[in-house]
Design an enzyme around this catalytic site. Structure first.
Site, PDB file in Angstrom:
ATOM      1  N   HIS A  36      63.227 -22.426  51.230  1.00 43.47           N
ATOM      2  CA  HIS A  36      63.065 -22.690  49.062  1.00 43.47           C
ATOM      3  C   HIS A  36      62.358 -21.593  48.816  1.00 43.47           C
ATOM      4  CE1 HIS A  36      63.226 -24.716  45.689  1.00 43.47           C
ATOM      5  NE2 HIS A  36      64.450 -24.748  45.701  1.00 43.47           N
ATOM      6  N   ASP A  37      63.137 -20.694  47.625  1.00 42.35           N
ATOM      7  CA  ASP A  37      62.800 -19.667  47.012  1.00 42.35           C
ATOM      8  C   ASP A  37      60.803 -18.886  47.821  1.00 42.35           C
ATOM      9  OD1 ASP A  37      63.766 -20.168  45.343  1.00 42.35           O
ATOM     10  OD2 ASP A  37      63.039 -21.582  44.039  1.00 42.35           O
ATOM     11  N   LYS A 123      69.644 -18.145  43.482  1.00 36.10           N
ATOM     12  CA  LYS A 123      69.440 -19.276  43.120  1.00 36.10           C
ATOM     13  C   LYS A 123      69.349 -19.462  41.807  1.00 36.10           C
ATOM     14  CE  LYS A 123      66.823 -23.609  43.587  1.00 36.10           C
ATOM     15  NZ  LYS A 123      65.558 -23.338  43.415  1.00 36.10           N
TER      16      LYS A 123
END
Length: 290
Positions: A36-37, A123
């Site tokens: 994630h990210d 995202k």
């Protein structure tokens, strides 16, 4: 309004993670990994050579390697570098322009760079499920467990875990493969997920137990393990710098994660400080190492 400069802290240890309300068994054939990210922009707030982030990246790299070996699909989230005001909307009020001001930092950190078999999701909001095909992709492939790693634990990672729970997808928050603004917020995210939305685990909980015992029993065994990881045809001397022989950071991170389950103070930074067979054997052969 913008993300502040961040300071390193001690990652949660196994004895510190909260007891989860659920005891779902981890089933690799039903799981997917979410990174994630982990873009340069978000990681750079800790500055260069942050030992804590090196450890987080090493743990994620070890999980990614395991997932590749097991045929577990790997998903990434990555914010785009050219978001319109309409797309960014309230994020502008909360965090400012973000990556729009730093398009050169849009890539996932090099040690975790996705390959052709991985799926990179655009995202748009805190949850990885928002405006993305993640739920459909998981369900089409029979995956209803989501391993969550990355940044930031109390924002996108916690929100994604809650969103997964509401979609009947079981989230596994990996405590030492996450990072946050502070240790307090990191622990808050773990406590929330453990009590409301999923299961909190350590990296070692998801990796095969046989790997935790795979520490070379001799210097010769260590050499035999290391040589296939090198790019040079010439074998190094025991005191040579292995990086000069082609040992890359991803492979070193995987070794650190593997050996740390046996000798808890070994991490990527320790191996990288003196990357030689002599130095590594001194670490692995200490009393109580096995």
């Amino acid at each position: 309004m913008a993300i502040p400069k961040l300071n390193a802290y001690a990652l949660p240890a196994a004895q510190e993670i909260p007891t989860s309300k659920v005891s779902w068994p981890f089933e690799p054939q039903r799981a997917a990994l979410l990174i994630h990210d982990m873009q340069d922009y978000f990681v750079n707030f800790w500055g260069d050579n942050c030992a804590m982030m090196e450890q987080v990246i090493a743990n994620i790299a070890a999980l990614r390697q395991f997932c590749k070996q097991q045929g577990i699909p790997v998903y990434y989230t990555a914010q785009p570098k050219d978001q319109s005001d309409a797309d960014r909307a309230l994020l502008n009020d909360m965090w400012g322009p973000g990556l729009n001001k730093h398009p050169e930092q849009q890539q996932v950190v090099a040690a975790l760079a996705p390959d052709a078999d991985d799926t990179v999701l655009v995202k748009w909001r805190y949850s990885a499920f928002h405006r993305s095909p993640l739920e459909q992709a998981l369900k089409e492939t029979g995956r209803d467990q989501l391993i969550i790693t990355g940044v930031y634990a109390h924002i996108g990672c916690m929100t994604t875990a809650t969103d997964a729970f509401m979609r009947d997808i079981k989230p596994f928050m990996v405590a030492d493969a996450l990072a946050d603004f502070s240790r307090e917020e990191h622990l808050m995210a773990l406590n929330y997920v453990a009590g409301r939305a999923g299961r909190v685990v350590m990296t070692a909980d998801l990796l095969p137990q046989q790997e935790s015992a795979d520490v070379p029993a001799s210097k010769e065994a260590l050499r035999a393990l290391v040589l296939p990881l090198l790019d040079e045809s010439d074998a190094p001397y025991d005191d040579d710098n292995l990086i000069d022989y082609g040992l890359d950071s991803v492979r070193m991170m995987a070794l650190a994660a593997r050996w740390r389950k046996v000798h808890g103070d070994i991490d990527f930074v320790m191996l990288a400080k003196n990357p030689s067979i002599d130095a590594w054997w001194a670490l692995l052969s200490r009393e109580g190492a096995r």
